[in-house]
Design an enzyme around this catalytic site. Structure first.
Site, mmCIF file in Angstrom:
data_model
loop_
_atom_site.group_PDB
_atom_site.id
_atom_site.type_symbol
_atom_site.label_atom_id
_atom_site.label_comp_id
_atom_site.label_asym_id
_atom_site.label_seq_id
_atom_site.Cartn_x
_atom_site.Cartn_y
_atom_site.Cartn_z
ATOM 1 N N ASP A 90 -6.539 9.371 47.059
ATOM 2 C CA ASP A 90 -6.069 10.735 47.363
ATOM 3 C C ASP A 90 -7.170 11.653 47.879
ATOM 4 O OD1 ASP A 90 -7.557 11.392 45.060
ATOM 5 O OD2 ASP A 90 -6.128 12.972 44.533
ATOM 6 N N GLU A 91 -8.206 11.060 48.454
ATOM 7 C CA GLU A 91 -9.393 11.863 48.731
ATOM 8 C C GLU A 91 -10.075 11.372 50.003
ATOM 9 O OE1 GLU A 91 -13.477 12.211 46.196
ATOM 10 O OE2 GLU A 91 -11.758 11.238 45.287
ATOM 11 N N ASP A 119 -8.723 16.708 48.681
ATOM 12 C CA ASP A 119 -8.358 15.979 47.453
ATOM 13 C C ASP A 119 -6.985 16.462 46.987
ATOM 14 O OD1 ASP A 119 -10.253 14.859 44.643
ATOM 15 O OD2 ASP A 119 -8.094 15.149 44.708
HETATM 16 P P1 TTP Z 1 -8.129 12.426 41.062
HETATM 17 O O1 TTP Z 1 -8.165 13.064 42.420
HETATM 18 O O2 TTP Z 1 -9.417 12.297 40.338
HETATM 19 O O3 TTP Z 1 -7.147 13.226 40.113
HETATM 20 P P2 TTP Z 1 -5.772 13.929 40.441
HETATM 21 O O4 TTP Z 1 -5.459 13.896 41.890
HETATM 22 O O5 TTP Z 1 -4.721 13.357 39.555
HETATM 23 O O6 TTP Z 1 -6.023 15.420 39.947
HETATM 24 P P3 TTP Z 1 -6.905 16.552 40.650
HETATM 25 O O7 TTP Z 1 -5.945 17.649 40.992
HETATM 26 O O8 TTP Z 1 -7.890 16.969 39.606
HETATM 27 O O9 TTP Z 1 -7.541 15.963 41.850
HETATM 28 O O10 TTP Z 1 -7.526 10.987 41.156
HETATM 29 C C1 TTP Z 1 -6.473 10.662 42.051
HETATM 30 C C2 TTP Z 1 -5.523 9.687 41.415
HETATM 31 O O11 TTP Z 1 -6.206 8.519 41.027
HETATM 32 C C3 TTP Z 1 -4.868 10.228 40.162
HETATM 33 O O12 TTP Z 1 -3.706 10.977 40.437
HETATM 34 C C4 TTP Z 1 -4.604 8.982 39.387
HETATM 35 C C5 TTP Z 1 -5.680 8.006 39.811
HETATM 36 N N1 TTP Z 1 -6.717 7.910 38.767
HETATM 37 C C6 TTP Z 1 -6.624 6.913 37.812
HETATM 38 O O13 TTP Z 1 -5.691 6.119 37.845
HETATM 39 N N2 TTP Z 1 -7.560 6.853 36.829
HETATM 40 C C7 TTP Z 1 -8.590 7.748 36.728
HETATM 41 O O14 TTP Z 1 -9.418 7.672 35.808
HETATM 42 C C8 TTP Z 1 -8.692 8.779 37.735
HETATM 43 C C9 TTP Z 1 -9.799 9.777 37.667
HETATM 44 C C10 TTP Z 1 -7.734 8.806 38.718
HETATM 45 MG MG MG Z 2 -6.888 14.444 43.285
#
Ligand code: TTP
Ligand code: MG
Length: 415
Positions: free
Chosen positions: A122-123, A24
């Site tokens: 992103d995962e 992730d």
């Molecule tokens: P995430 O992997 O949930 O968050 P992140 O990568 O920003 O942070 P983390 O380090 O905690 O993993 O989500 C990936 C991307 O998806 C995030 O950068 C933006 C988008 N996203 C949204 O647009 N809305 C949302 O509610 C979430 C959770 C994510």
């Molecule tokens: Mg993330």
């Protein structure tokens, strides 16, 4: 010659039956912005709707770790973010850009295993049971994933490795950013036990409230409850909780992610009462839904209409057709009739129209155009094309998800 590269494929050492990796990216959208604009590094960057000096609508997509210190998180209203962090640097999302980076990440992950399941932009999960021996050890493989992602994109990822998907997912989150957490089979229970039960897959706000009422806070607390009691309280979910609390999760890393429904929605800048405008929006949304289904060779049977009013009250209405469709006209006709029925229910002619904040249309119960109850991926055989499409699909979806997350008002990150 490295002996591990010869002979029968080595099984991972120890009690590992499967080696599952969850990757992730860290603060993904914000990290891409900081990468391309060095002046943003080390600063509280908030990607999302325009805050308009605190009066903006919409939500936060994500925030850099520097902004999270102020309490800014994905999915909170942008106005709240502005209140928490007025000095933040607010950036509108650039979907194309993030998709490009997403693609790069998935291309890198492809080198580690042929069995990869993209979960979001992103995962991803990877089953590396068969390939881990090529890297020397599980730890070396984890480090190599992080290294190659960083070398290839300039971004950092967090990696979790465990014998199951659910534990790997929790593991990747536990030492963010740039973490590597390995949970060996013999350590799964001690890893899970002290965690809040809300970390478990499928435990949302509602079930956590019920758990707390039962005095269950941690996974250890949850394990004290026999299966029968959990089933009484939670129905079918009871067994799931029972298994998750013990790290029992046999789900496979599937290359395809089945699309169960397709929907589009719009939040208006100002609440709308103009019927003509609402209907033309409905038509545009129906076209978006229809064209997406046609692109993927899918048809659906249940049309759903979603409405949110000024006071945030939200309603959905659906109608199941006698046949499958992906025609814009049909989707529009049905959603329009749902809208009109809704409009008239309990309303007198003299009542003023209710201002609509959001309108959405979706189609579910999907089948492939070949008429089979299968995921559309089955129609593809070329793996690369498949991966491309998944990324495209996520790209198309996330723009909407930014709004969708806002709708589950109060719903924070699901992690
Ligand atoms: P995430 O992997 O949930 O968050 P992140 O990568 O920003 O942070 P983390 O380090 O905690 O993993 O989500 C990936 C991307 O998806 C995030 O950068 C933006 C988008 N996203 C949204 O647009 N809305 C949302 O509610 C979430 C959770 C994510
Ligand atoms: Mg993330």
């Amino acid at each position: 010659m490295n002996p591990t590269l010869t002979g029968t494929p080595a099984r991972p050492a120890g009690g590992w039956k499967r080696v599952i990796v969850h990757v992730d990216m860290d603060a993904f959208f914000a990290a891409v912005e900081q990468l391309l604009r060095p002046e943003l590094r080390g600063k509280p960057v908030i990607v999302g709707a325009d805050p308009k000096g605190g009066k903006g609508r919409g939500v936060v997509s994500t925030a850099s770790y520097e902004a999270r210190v102020f309490g800014v998180r994905s999915a909170i209203p942008i106005s709240e973010a502005y209140r928490l962090c007025p000095q933040g640097i607010y950036i509108p999302p650039n979907g194309k850009l993030y998709s490009r980076y997403s693609r790069k990440v998935f291309e890198i992950l492809n080198h580690f295993s042929p069995q990869i399941q993209p979960v979001s932009i992103d995962e991803a999960f990877l089953d590396v049971t068969g390939s881990v021996h090529l890297f020397g050890s599980i730890r070396k493989l984890g480090e190599e994933i992080k290294r190659r992602i960083h070398a290839g994109t300039g971004l950092t990822a967090s990696v979790g490795i465990a014998p199951s998907k659910s534990v790997a997912k929790i593991a990747s989150d536990i030492q963010k950013p740039a973490g590597l957490t390995i949970v060996a089979p013999e350590n799964v229970q001690e890893f899970l036990d002290p965690l809040p039960a809300s970390k478990l897959w499928g435990v949302g706000k509602k079930s956590m409230e019920t758990l707390l009422r039962m005095g269950i806070r941690t996974v250890r607390d949850l394990r004290e409850y026999p299966l029968e009691v959990l089933e009484q309280k939670f129905g079918a979910m009871g067994e799931h909780l029972f298994r998750m609390a013990r790290g029992i999760d046999e789900r496979e890393v599937r290359e395809e992610e089945e699309i169960k429904s397709v929907s589009h929605e719009t939040t208006f800048e100002t609440d709308q009462t103009d019927r003509e405008l609402l209907l033309s929006t409905l038509l545009a949304l129906s076209e978006k839904v229809g064209s997406r289904l046609r692109k993927y060779g899918l048809r659906g049977k249940t049309v759903q209409l979603k409405l949110r009013f000024q006071d945030f009250s939200t309603f959905t209405r659906h109608k199941t057709l006698s046949h499958y469709t992906n025609l814009t006209d049909e989707i529009f006709t049905v959603s329009k009739s749902l809208f009109e029925q809704f409009d008239k229910t309990g309303v007198k002619e003299t009542d003023p129209p209710r201002p609509v904040r959001l309108i959405g249309v979706g189609l579910s119960q999907l089948v492939s155009e070949k008429g089979m109850q299968t995921s559309f991926w089955d129609l593809e055989n070329e793996r690369k094309v498949r991966l491309e499409k998944v990324v495209d699909q996520i790209q198309e979806k996330f723009g909407k998800s930014i709004i969708t997350h806002a709708q589950a008002l109060g719903a924070r990150k699901r992690k």
